[in-house]
Design an enzyme around this catalytic site. Structure first.
Site, PDB file in Angstrom:
ATOM      1  N   TYR A 211       0.632  -1.246  -0.008  1.00  0.00           N
ATOM      2  CA  TYR A 211      -0.338  -0.065   0.001  1.00  0.00           C
ATOM      3  C   TYR A 211       1.530   1.387   0.262  1.00  0.00           C
ATOM      4  O   TYR A 211       1.781   1.552  -0.068  1.00  0.00           O
ATOM      5  CB  TYR A 211      -0.902  -0.327   1.116  1.00  0.00           C
TER       6      TYR A 211
ATOM      7  N   LYS B 193       6.722  -2.239   1.944  1.00  0.00           N
ATOM      8  CA  LYS B 193       5.338  -1.419   2.448  1.00  0.00           C
ATOM      9  C   LYS B 193       4.059  -1.922   2.680  1.00  0.00           C
ATOM     10  O   LYS B 193       3.263  -2.557   1.474  1.00  0.00           O
ATOM     11  CB  LYS B 193       5.311   0.412   2.350  1.00  0.00           C
TER      12      LYS B 193
ATOM     13  N   GLU C 121      12.140   2.486  14.237  1.00  0.00           N
ATOM     14  CA  GLU C 121      11.491   3.548  14.196  1.00  0.00           C
ATOM     15  C   GLU C 121      10.481   2.940  14.934  1.00  0.00           C
ATOM     16  O   GLU C 121      10.379   3.060  16.509  1.00  0.00           O
ATOM     17  CB  GLU C 121      11.014   3.395  12.422  1.00  0.00           C
TER      18      GLU C 121
ATOM     19  N   LEU D  75      10.869   1.300   7.782  1.00  0.00           N
ATOM     20  CA  LEU D  75      10.511   1.630   6.131  1.00  0.00           C
ATOM     21  C   LEU D  75      10.936   2.799   5.645  1.00  0.00           C
ATOM     22  O   LEU D  75      11.353   3.991   6.682  1.00  0.00           O
ATOM     23  CB  LEU D  75       8.916   1.670   6.594  1.00  0.00           C
TER      24      LEU D  75
HETATM   25  O1  PSZ Z   1      -2.259   7.977   8.158  1.00  0.00           O
HETATM   26  C1  PSZ Z   1      -1.556   7.526   8.923  1.00  0.00           C
HETATM   27  O2  PSZ Z   1      -1.596   7.501  10.061  1.00  0.00           O
HETATM   28  C2  PSZ Z   1       0.005   6.820   7.833  1.00  0.00           C
HETATM   29  S1  PSZ Z   1       0.573   7.851   6.277  1.00  0.00           S
HETATM   30  C3  PSZ Z   1       1.759   6.714   6.691  1.00  0.00           C
HETATM   31  C4  PSZ Z   1       1.842   6.448   7.399  1.00  0.00           C
HETATM   32  C5  PSZ Z   1       0.707   6.432   8.431  1.00  0.00           C
HETATM   33  N1  PSZ Z   1       2.347   6.102   7.997  1.00  0.00           N
HETATM   34  C6  PSZ Z   1       4.145   6.301   6.824  1.00  0.00           C
HETATM   35  C7  PSZ Z   1       5.255   4.934   7.670  1.00  0.00           C
HETATM   36  C8  PSZ Z   1       5.124   3.675   8.377  1.00  0.00           C
HETATM   37  O3  PSZ Z   1       3.945   2.944   8.854  1.00  0.00           O
HETATM   38  C9  PSZ Z   1       6.438   3.266   9.153  1.00  0.00           C
HETATM   39  C10 PSZ Z   1       6.258   1.751   9.747  1.00  0.00           C
HETATM   40  N2  PSZ Z   1       7.498   3.796   9.207  1.00  0.00           N
HETATM   41  C11 PSZ Z   1       7.863   5.138   8.573  1.00  0.00           C
HETATM   42  C12 PSZ Z   1       6.658   6.436   7.828  1.00  0.00           C
HETATM   43  C13 PSZ Z   1       6.729   6.790   7.204  1.00  0.00           C
HETATM   44  O4  PSZ Z   1       6.918   7.170   6.134  1.00  0.00           O
HETATM   45  P1  PSZ Z   1       6.495   8.136   5.291  1.00  0.00           P
HETATM   46  O5  PSZ Z   1       6.721   9.327   5.113  1.00  0.00           O
HETATM   47  O6  PSZ Z   1       6.552   6.773   3.476  1.00  0.00           O
HETATM   48  O7  PSZ Z   1       4.622   8.594   5.125  1.00  0.00           O
END
Ligand code: PSZ
Length: 286
Positions: free
Chosen positions: A31, A147, A179, A203
């Site tokens: 996703y 992802k 993370e 990620l």
């Molecule tokens: O809406 C939400 O709560 C979101 S939108 C993106 C995420 C959550 N998470 C992204 C994510 C992640 O799930 C993990 C485990 N590590 C890092 C990130 C950050 O990724 P970016 O910056 O690409 O969204």
């Protein structure tokens, strides 16, 4: 409201997902969450590149080219009049019956694609005030760079934080911070920004990518190095980053304030730099 279903835009209510979809059966899918500001995507290419890289890692042949997917996403946000908000895009390996662990024959199974839009304004109050976090062992798998829609480890960690009335869980492997449950984590110590290097344990966040780039450009020293729980707790400033949170100050960890318990000057500066990066692509935001 329209959604993407495979290669077209349809009404939300018309979408049918099969019970033998491998996304449902095995969480066999990927996703992306992509943010738009003022009706314009931010870092769309980076998100699409990450999706294609993830697909390659799991031998999933995506049913579109990058330009085709971009066109469809542009159409989607236009028809739904998405202003500032999120697009959630999901691709699974498709419907395969009877259920079998092995990847199905590509000749008979087509990936299933869906995407939705939600208007979500920036949470400026939270970005100013910051969030609270707990620390937890990182019990997830060793392919955190993908992802994947298989998020049980992440949501279990998030739930532990919520049970204690906190916002986020900061994960560590034997004392090394990786993370958070749904964001990347970085610290500031003596003016230097530390963040876990990309690889299989985190990620490769697009927000982190942008933040490290603007930080370097602004002369903030950046070290993509592993840091420990001790370093985390002694940090001058801590921030989480994700598409929806942007650069979010973490003001308390395990019940103890970080610094003076308020958003610090470096994170504030990073927020300003991030806003400028968004504005360069999407126009003035507030
Ligand atoms: O809406 C939400 O709560 C979101 S939108 C993106 C995420 C959550 N998470 C992204 C994510 C992640 O799930 C993990 C485990 N590590 C890092 C990130 C950050 O990724 P970016 O910056 O690409 O969204």
């Amino acid at each position: 409201m329209k959604v993407i279903w495979n290669n077209q835009l349809v009404e939300r209510d018309t979408v049918v997902i099969d019970m033998e979809d491998r996304g449902y059966q095995f969480a066999d899918g990927l996703y992306e969450v992509i943010r738009a500001y003022n009706g314009t995507f931010f870092t769309l290419d980076e998100h699409i590149d990450r999706l294609f890289k993830g697909a390659e890692k799991i031998d999933l042949i995506l049913p579109f080219t990058k330009p085709e997917l971009k066109n469809l996403l542009h159409e989607l946000i236009k028809v739904n009049q998405l202003s500032t908000g999120n697009v959630y895009l999901q691709v699974t390996r498709g419907i395969a019956s009877p259920r079998n662990h092995g990847y199905p024959d590509l000749a008979v199974t087509a990936p299933v694609v869906t995407a939705t839009t939600t208007n979500v304004p920036r949470d400026k109050e939270k970005m100013e005030k910051g969030i609270t976090a707990i620390t937890l062992p990182d019990t997830r798998w060793l392919h955190c760079d993908i992802k994947s829609i298989s998020l049980l480890g992440n949501i279990m960690a998030k739930h532990e934080a919520h049970k204690l009335g906190k916002d986020e869980s900061i994960l560590h492997r034997e004392g090394n911070v990786t993370e958070c449950s749904s964001s990347n984590l970085s610290i500031i110590k003596d003016g230097v920004l530390y963040s876990h290097p990309d690889g299989n344990l985190i990620l490769p966040g697009i927000t982190k990518l942008v933040l490290l780039k603007v930080a370097r450009k602004a002369g903030i020293p950046v070290r993509e190095e592993v840091f420990t729980l001790e370093q985390l707790k002694e940090a001058d400033e801590v921030f989480a980053s994700s598409t929806t949170m942007e650069a979010m100050p973490v003001i308390e960890i395990d019940g103890v304030p970080i610094g003076n318990g308020q958003c610090g000057p470096v994170v504030k500066r990073l927020q300003e730099l991030y806003t400028s990066a968004v504005e360069a692509q999407c126009g003035k935001i507030n």
